[in-house]
Enzyme design. Structure first.
Site, PDB file in Angstrom:
ATOM      1  N   TYR A 157       5.574  74.638 -41.867  1.00  0.00           N
ATOM      2  CA  TYR A 157       6.525  73.806 -42.596  1.00  0.00           C
ATOM      3  C   TYR A 157       5.957  72.422 -42.936  1.00  0.00           C
ATOM      4  O   TYR A 157       6.718  71.468 -43.137  1.00  0.00           O
ATOM      5  CB  TYR A 157       7.824  73.662 -41.792  1.00  0.00           C
ATOM      6  CG  TYR A 157       8.704  74.898 -41.864  1.00  0.00           C
ATOM      7  CD1 TYR A 157       9.120  75.429 -43.089  1.00  0.00           C
ATOM      8  CD2 TYR A 157       9.138  75.544 -40.707  1.00  0.00           C
ATOM      9  CE1 TYR A 157       9.924  76.560 -43.162  1.00  0.00           C
ATOM     10  CE2 TYR A 157       9.955  76.683 -40.773  1.00  0.00           C
ATOM     11  CZ  TYR A 157      10.334  77.175 -42.004  1.00  0.00           C
ATOM     12  OH  TYR A 157      11.138  78.289 -42.083  1.00  0.00           O
ATOM     13  N   HIS A 204      12.893  83.789 -43.801  1.00  0.00           N
ATOM     14  CA  HIS A 204      11.905  83.039 -44.592  1.00  0.00           C
ATOM     15  C   HIS A 204      11.086  84.033 -45.409  1.00  0.00           C
ATOM     16  O   HIS A 204      10.794  85.128 -44.948  1.00  0.00           O
ATOM     17  CB  HIS A 204      10.945  82.269 -43.677  1.00  0.00           C
ATOM     18  CG  HIS A 204       9.716  81.809 -44.405  1.00  0.00           C
ATOM     19  ND1 HIS A 204       9.687  80.635 -45.142  1.00  0.00           N
ATOM     20  CD2 HIS A 204       8.494  82.389 -44.587  1.00  0.00           C
ATOM     21  CE1 HIS A 204       8.497  80.515 -45.707  1.00  0.00           C
ATOM     22  NE2 HIS A 204       7.755  81.565 -45.384  1.00  0.00           N
ATOM     23  N   ASN A 257      19.501  79.871 -42.030  1.00  0.00           N
ATOM     24  CA  ASN A 257      19.594  80.784 -43.179  1.00  0.00           C
ATOM     25  C   ASN A 257      18.859  82.108 -42.995  1.00  0.00           C
ATOM     26  O   ASN A 257      18.472  82.762 -43.951  1.00  0.00           O
ATOM     27  CB  ASN A 257      19.170  80.064 -44.466  1.00  0.00           C
ATOM     28  CG  ASN A 257      17.736  79.574 -44.409  1.00  0.00           C
ATOM     29  OD1 ASN A 257      17.055  79.774 -43.410  1.00  0.00           O
ATOM     30  ND2 ASN A 257      17.274  78.967 -45.479  1.00  0.00           N
ATOM     31  N   GLU A 300       0.395  81.549 -45.233  1.00  0.00           N
ATOM     32  CA  GLU A 300       1.358  81.850 -44.178  1.00  0.00           C
ATOM     33  C   GLU A 300       1.079  83.133 -43.416  1.00  0.00           C
ATOM     34  O   GLU A 300       1.477  83.255 -42.253  1.00  0.00           O
ATOM     35  CB  GLU A 300       2.767  81.938 -44.790  1.00  0.00           C
ATOM     36  CG  GLU A 300       3.269  80.603 -45.298  1.00  0.00           C
ATOM     37  CD  GLU A 300       4.555  80.711 -46.104  1.00  0.00           C
ATOM     38  OE1 GLU A 300       5.040  79.667 -46.544  1.00  0.00           O
ATOM     39  OE2 GLU A 300       5.062  81.835 -46.314  1.00  0.00           O
ATOM     40  N   LYS A 360      14.302  84.678 -38.901  1.00  0.00           N
ATOM     41  CA  LYS A 360      14.311  83.464 -38.081  1.00  0.00           C
ATOM     42  C   LYS A 360      15.143  83.665 -36.802  1.00  0.00           C
ATOM     43  O   LYS A 360      15.857  84.669 -36.677  1.00  0.00           O
ATOM     44  CB  LYS A 360      14.872  82.309 -38.920  1.00  0.00           C
ATOM     45  CG  LYS A 360      14.002  81.955 -40.136  1.00  0.00           C
ATOM     46  CD  LYS A 360      14.635  80.786 -40.892  1.00  0.00           C
ATOM     47  CE  LYS A 360      13.818  80.372 -42.082  1.00  0.00           C
ATOM     48  NZ  LYS A 360      14.431  79.227 -42.786  1.00  0.00           N
TER      49      LYS A 360
HETATM   50  P1  IDP Z   1      12.984  78.222 -48.556  1.00  0.00           P
HETATM   51  O1  IDP Z   1      13.051  78.624 -47.100  1.00  0.00           O
HETATM   52  O2  IDP Z   1      14.073  78.869 -49.360  1.00  0.00           O
HETATM   53  O3  IDP Z   1      11.617  78.387 -49.152  1.00  0.00           O
HETATM   54  P2  IDP Z   1      12.470  75.349 -48.365  1.00  0.00           P
HETATM   55  O4  IDP Z   1      12.953  74.318 -49.304  1.00  0.00           O
HETATM   56  O5  IDP Z   1      11.003  75.655 -48.336  1.00  0.00           O
HETATM   57  O6  IDP Z   1      13.324  76.668 -48.617  1.00  0.00           O
HETATM   58  O7  IDP Z   1      12.910  74.875 -46.899  1.00  0.00           O
HETATM   59  C1  IDP Z   1      12.402  75.484 -45.751  1.00  0.00           C
HETATM   60  C2  IDP Z   1      13.518  75.653 -44.737  1.00  0.00           C
HETATM   61  O8  IDP Z   1      13.927  74.366 -44.307  1.00  0.00           O
HETATM   62  C3  IDP Z   1      14.773  76.315 -45.291  1.00  0.00           C
HETATM   63  O9  IDP Z   1      14.714  77.719 -45.272  1.00  0.00           O
HETATM   64  C4  IDP Z   1      15.833  75.772 -44.356  1.00  0.00           C
HETATM   65  O10 IDP Z   1      15.876  76.516 -43.151  1.00  0.00           O
HETATM   66  C5  IDP Z   1      15.316  74.383 -44.052  1.00  0.00           C
HETATM   67  N1  IDP Z   1      15.959  73.380 -44.911  1.00  0.00           N
HETATM   68  C6  IDP Z   1      15.677  73.102 -46.201  1.00  0.00           C
HETATM   69  N2  IDP Z   1      16.472  72.128 -46.684  1.00  0.00           N
HETATM   70  C7  IDP Z   1      17.269  71.774 -45.661  1.00  0.00           C
HETATM   71  C8  IDP Z   1      18.312  70.804 -45.515  1.00  0.00           C
HETATM   72  O11 IDP Z   1      18.660  70.072 -46.432  1.00  0.00           O
HETATM   73  N3  IDP Z   1      18.909  70.744 -44.283  1.00  0.00           N
HETATM   74  C9  IDP Z   1      18.553  71.541 -43.244  1.00  0.00           C
HETATM   75  N4  IDP Z   1      17.577  72.459 -43.337  1.00  0.00           N
HETATM   76  C10 IDP Z   1      16.942  72.582 -44.523  1.00  0.00           C
END
Ligand code: IDP
Length: 137
Positions: A55, A121, A118, A132, A15
């Site tokens: 997303y 992805h 984070n 995807e 990312k």
């Molecule tokens: P993943 O990336 O581990 O599959 P997902 O639940 O699919 O997790 O969420 C997609 C992305 O959305 C996450 O990687 C993160 O960057 C963002 N995200 C998820 N939950 C939150 C939150 O509570 N606050 C801010 N960003 C979030």
């Protein structure tokens, strides 16, 4: 056969924060060292349209707008990895979504700052991977 592993493909994306902070090489190296094959690799700027599609499941959540703004803010490095059970393998190497909760040594624990930044992805299922993986790969 029971327990047999299947060769899969998964979509992985470093990312914007991971690219900006210079972790692309370290992250690719981890996948190569693990034995996963890079079958596609490119740097690209994600469009609003692609971001909303990618997303889509998070539409309506409080973090959705910020997530779209962030993922489209600067280039990402997208790749397709191939290997036995590579979808769950790559997810395991990334660690939990929230870097603060990610297991020691995982990519998100090593390089991540917070849940909204984070670093990486990875597809969470075969269906997600099929959706995807960009048509251009
Ligand atoms: P993943 O990336 O581990 O599959 P997902 O639940 O699919 O997790 O969420 C997609 C992305 O959305 C996450 O990687 C993160 O960057 C963002 N995200 C998820 N939950 C939150 C939150 O509570 N606050 C801010 N960003 C979030």
């Amino acid at each position: 056969m029971k327990g047999e592993k299947t060769v899969e493909r998964t979509f992985v994306m470093v990312k914007p924060d991971g690219v900006q902070r210079g972790f692309v090489g370290d992250i690719i190296k981890r996948f190569e060292q693990k034995g996963l094959k890079i079958v596609g690799l490119k740097m690209l700027q994600i469009s609003q349209e692609l971001a909303s599609k990618h997303y889509g499941e998070h539409q309506g959540k409080p973090f959705f707008e910020g997530l779209i703004k962030y993922i489209t803010s600067s280039p990402v490095v997208a790749m397709v990895l191939e290997g036995k059970d590579c979808i769950s393998l790559a997810r395991g190497m990334m660690g939990a979504t929230d870097p603060k909760k990610a297991a020691p040594g995982t990519i998100r624990e090593t390089f991540g700052i917070d849940i909204g930044r984070n670093v990486i992805h990875g597809s969470d299922s075969a269906a997600s991977a099929a959706r995807e993986i960009l048509p251009s790969f």
